[in-house]
Scaffold this motif. Structure first.
Motif, mmCIF file in Angstrom:
data_model
loop_
_atom_site.group_PDB
_atom_site.id
_atom_site.type_symbol
_atom_site.label_atom_id
_atom_site.label_comp_id
_atom_site.label_asym_id
_atom_site.label_seq_id
_atom_site.Cartn_x
_atom_site.Cartn_y
_atom_site.Cartn_z
ATOM 1 N N THR A 1 10.757 13.899 14.753
ATOM 2 C CA THR A 1 10.470 14.661 15.969
ATOM 3 C C THR A 1 11.069 13.984 17.207
ATOM 4 O O THR A 1 10.964 14.512 18.314
ATOM 5 N N LEU A 2 11.711 12.838 17.014
ATOM 6 C CA LEU A 2 12.446 12.206 18.117
ATOM 7 C C LEU A 2 13.736 13.005 18.344
ATOM 8 O O LEU A 2 14.174 13.742 17.459
ATOM 9 N N PRO A 3 14.376 12.857 19.521
ATOM 10 C CA PRO A 3 15.613 13.626 19.775
ATOM 11 C C PRO A 3 16.704 13.296 18.757
ATOM 12 O O PRO A 3 16.810 12.159 18.291
ATOM 13 N N ASP A 4 17.516 14.279 18.444
ATOM 14 C CA ASP A 4 18.602 14.107 17.470
ATOM 15 C C ASP A 4 19.511 12.924 17.810
ATOM 16 O O ASP A 4 20.025 12.245 16.924
ATOM 17 N N GLU A 5 19.752 12.682 19.108
ATOM 18 C CA GLU A 5 20.690 11.615 19.521
ATOM 19 C C GLU A 5 20.072 10.226 19.405
ATOM 20 O O GLU A 5 20.780 9.220 19.534
ATOM 21 N N CYS A 6 18.763 10.156 19.204
ATOM 22 C CA CYS A 6 18.111 8.842 19.132
ATOM 23 C C CYS A 6 18.716 8.030 17.980
ATOM 24 O O CYS A 6 18.758 8.489 16.838
ATOM 25 N N LEU A 7 19.196 6.833 18.286
ATOM 26 C CA LEU A 7 19.821 6.006 17.253
ATOM 27 C C LEU A 7 18.751 5.361 16.369
ATOM 28 O O LEU A 7 17.702 4.942 16.865
ATOM 29 N N ILE A 8 19.040 5.286 15.092
ATOM 30 C CA ILE A 8 18.115 4.693 14.116
ATOM 31 C C ILE A 8 18.639 3.322 13.708
ATOM 32 O O ILE A 8 19.782 3.186 13.276
ATOM 33 N N PHE A 9 17.789 2.319 13.865
ATOM 34 C CA PHE A 9 18.110 0.971 13.402
ATOM 35 C C PHE A 9 17.023 0.524 12.415
ATOM 36 O O PHE A 9 15.896 0.264 12.825
ATOM 37 N N SER B 1 21.420 8.082 13.236
ATOM 38 C CA SER B 1 20.701 8.784 14.310
ATOM 39 C C SER B 1 19.699 9.728 13.656
ATOM 40 O O SER B 1 19.799 10.046 12.460
ATOM 41 N N VAL B 2 18.766 10.182 14.468
ATOM 42 C CA VAL B 2 17.729 11.069 13.941
ATOM 43 C C VAL B 2 18.364 12.345 13.376
ATOM 44 O O VAL B 2 18.082 12.758 12.241
ATOM 45 N N GLY B 3 19.275 12.947 14.151
ATOM 46 C CA GLY B 3 19.887 14.201 13.713
ATOM 47 C C GLY B 3 20.645 14.031 12.403
ATOM 48 O O GLY B 3 20.579 14.877 11.500
ATOM 49 N N GLU B 4 21.364 12.909 12.324
ATOM 50 C CA GLU B 4 22.166 12.624 11.129
ATOM 51 C C GLU B 4 21.272 12.466 9.894
ATOM 52 O O GLU B 4 21.558 13.028 8.834
ATOM 53 N N GLU B 5 20.182 11.726 10.047
ATOM 54 C CA GLU B 5 19.284 11.537 8.896
ATOM 55 C C GLU B 5 18.534 12.822 8.572
ATOM 56 O O GLU B 5 18.272 13.108 7.399
ATOM 57 N N ARG B 6 18.177 13.594 9.608
ATOM 58 C CA ARG B 6 17.481 14.853 9.346
ATOM 59 C C ARG B 6 18.344 15.776 8.497
ATOM 60 O O ARG B 6 17.865 16.499 7.651
ATOM 61 N N ARG B 7 19.640 15.703 8.689
ATOM 62 C CA ARG B 7 20.539 16.578 7.923
ATOM 63 C C ARG B 7 20.972 15.967 6.600
ATOM 64 O O ARG B 7 21.047 16.667 5.589
ATOM 65 N N HIS B 8 21.260 14.661 6.599
ATOM 66 C CA HIS B 8 21.974 14.105 5.444
ATOM 67 C C HIS B 8 21.213 13.090 4.605
ATOM 68 O O HIS B 8 21.766 12.576 3.638
ATOM 69 N N GLN C 1 0.850 -1.214 0.000
ATOM 70 C CA GLN C 1 0.000 0.000 0.000
ATOM 71 C C GLN C 1 0.874 1.247 0.000
ATOM 72 O O GLN C 1 0.509 2.286 0.572
ATOM 73 N N GLY C 2 2.002 1.176 -0.661
ATOM 74 C CA GLY C 2 2.956 2.274 -0.611
ATOM 75 C C GLY C 2 2.397 3.610 -1.081
ATOM 76 O O GLY C 2 1.645 3.657 -2.058
ATOM 77 N N ASP C 3 2.774 4.659 -0.364
ATOM 78 C CA ASP C 3 2.358 6.007 -0.760
ATOM 79 C C ASP C 3 3.400 7.011 -0.254
ATOM 80 O O ASP C 3 3.603 7.146 0.956
ATOM 81 N N PRO C 4 4.074 7.690 -1.170
ATOM 82 C CA PRO C 4 5.169 8.570 -0.749
ATOM 83 C C PRO C 4 4.699 9.766 0.082
ATOM 84 O O PRO C 4 5.440 10.239 0.953
ATOM 85 N N HIS C 5 3.483 10.261 -0.163
ATOM 86 C CA HIS C 5 2.981 11.389 0.646
ATOM 87 C C HIS C 5 2.800 10.955 2.104
ATOM 88 O O HIS C 5 3.191 11.658 3.034
ATOM 89 N N THR C 6 2.211 9.757 2.262
ATOM 90 C CA THR C 6 2.013 9.224 3.614
ATOM 91 C C THR C 6 3.360 8.986 4.292
ATOM 92 O O THR C 6 3.548 9.308 5.473
ATOM 93 N N LEU C 7 4.316 8.419 3.552
ATOM 94 C CA LEU C 7 5.626 8.126 4.146
ATOM 95 C C LEU C 7 6.340 9.413 4.549
ATOM 96 O O LEU C 7 6.978 9.478 5.604
ATOM 97 N N TYR C 8 6.200 10.440 3.737
ATOM 98 C CA TYR C 8 6.814 11.738 4.077
ATOM 99 C C TYR C 8 6.302 12.213 5.436
ATOM 100 O O TYR C 8 7.078 12.604 6.311
ATOM 101 N N ARG C 9 4.991 12.150 5.610
ATOM 102 C CA ARG C 9 4.407 12.629 6.879
ATOM 103 C C ARG C 9 4.852 11.761 8.056
ATOM 104 O O ARG C 9 5.086 12.253 9.158
ATOM 105 N N SER C 10 4.991 10.451 7.816
ATOM 106 C CA SER C 10 5.443 9.567 8.903
ATOM 107 C C SER C 10 6.867 9.895 9.336
ATOM 108 O O SER C 10 7.175 9.967 10.528
#
Ligand SMILES: N[C@@H](CCC(=O)N[C@@H](CS)C(=O)NCC(=O)O)C(=O)O
Ligand SMILES: [Fe+2]
Length: 353
Positions: free
Chosen positions: A164-172, A184-191, A148-157
């Motif tokens: 909106t999680l803290p920048d230091e939160c690690l992403i796995f 990490s959240v901060g790293e992905e938010r930037r890069h 059920q892929g939808d890029p608009h929905t994924l963007y909002r998620s």
């Protein structure tokens, strides 16, 4: 609060499975287990003396079958996946905001649809780690061109929930196709090239509509099986019963207990891989054992018959584990290592000479 954390990998589908546990209560959960690795995962749980409370799937995967049902059959674990996944057969149908606790820790399930309708991100404790499934990948994002892929929905998620999680939160993530393991959240938010930096929804959608990826190879089998939480029956005939109550180790070797070998001595061939002086040394050897030192095993494997399963033995169970590997390489498939070797055999007072 300390935590047991392991990142496990399936090379075929580039899937990460995560083990999380409370070291005090021994309660554990597994995120995104893979069917073919259920034996490995169960071995690790046993060796770390953990009790699997629950498996959590981030979504109905298209590229591998979940190990949820098989692990439930073996360990009694409960199966959790979002209600929105459309799957049946789960024990816990997760909704946004639900928590799964294990000891002093917990995972909060957050709905992050867009790759599929039922995708969830599991956020650990005070947002130390987030298991993003195929919503946010490292410098990537889950494709939006099937299920059920939808890029608009994924963007909002991603922007509204994960970023909106803290920048230091690690992403796995659930996958990485280049061997990257964490961000990490901060790293992905930037890069993140698809959704980080100054990218807006229009940029993201434009990127996602032009991935041109081939469909996952296992998709036709994986989706129906995962819609039943990897139901063992839906996958066809169960595997043949093993020739003995083998115990598979996380090191990848089948082991067998001395008691079973003692009771079934005539049904197996016992191969002692120690040196000749050890064979007649203080620990002695199991009557009817064939002596083939480990260094001669590859050349002399042909001396063994193919009629009976083979049990390898050494002093402590170490070299004989490698004996199993060498005999498998030589074409024998029913081979197991005597757990604990002659030390364990003698400790139990089993016959030796
Ligand atoms: N070639 C891979 C396909 C992998 C694939 O499509 N992965 C999905 C996750 S189920 C994805 O979202 N990929 C995003 C990407 O590679 O950018 C396979 O056969 O498994
Ligand atoms: Fe996926």
């Amino acid at each position: 609060m300390t935590i047991v954390f392991r990142q496990l990998f399936d090379a075929r589908s580039a899937t990460y499975t995560y083990l999380l546990a409370d070291p005090r209560t021994r309660d554990a959960v597994l995120i995104d287990p893979v069917f073919e690795h259920a034996r490995r995962d169960a071995a690790l749980l046993r060796e770390l003396e953990l009790r699997l409370l629950c498996t959590l799937d981030t979504h109905v995967h298209a590229d591998h079958v979940t190990g949820a049902s098989l692990l439930k059959a073996w360990t009694g674990s409960r199966i959790a996946i979002s209600a929105a996944s459309g799957a049946s057969g789960m024990d816990i149908a997760l909704a946004d905001g639900d928590r799964i606790a294990f000891g002093e820790h917990s995972l909060e399930a957050r709905a992050t649809p867009g790759h599929t309708n039922g995708c969830m991100t599991f956020v650990l404790d005070g947002a130390r780690m987030a298991f993003t499934g195929d919503a946010l990948l490292i410098r990537g994002a889950g494709r939006t061109d099937f299920q059920q892929g939808d890029p608009h929905t994924l963007y909002r998620s991603i922007v509204g929930v994960i970023f909106t999680l803290p920048d230091e939160c690690l992403i796995f993530p659930a996958h990485d196709y280049r061997g990257l393991t964490a961000s990490s959240v901060g790293e992905e938010r930037r890069h993140n090239p698809r959704i980080g930096g100054m990218r807006d929804e229009h940029d993201f959608v434009g990127y996602m509509r032009n991935l041109h990826l081939p469909h996952p190879k296992q998709m036709d089998a994986a989706v129906p099986a995962n819609l039943k939480c990897g139901d063992v029956e839906a996958l066809g005939a169960p595997p043949e019963r093993a020739w003995a109550p083998l115990r598979y180790t996380y090191a990848g070797i089948d082991e067998i207990d001395p008691e079973w070998v003692a009771e079934h001595r005539d049904a197996v061939q016992i191969v002692d891989v120690r040196e000749p002086d050890e064979f007649v040394g203080a620990l002695g050897h199991i009557p009817a054992a064939t002596l083939i030192p480990l260094s001669e095993l590859p050349q002399r494997a042909g001396e063994l018959g193919g009629d009976r399963p083979i049990v390898t033995v050494c002093r402590s169970g170490g070299r004989s584990a490698q004996g199993v590997v060498l005999l498998k390489k030589a074409g024998f498939d029913k081979v197991a290592n005597l757990a604990g070797g002659m030390l364990a055999w003698r400790e139990r007072g089993l016959p030796a000479r």
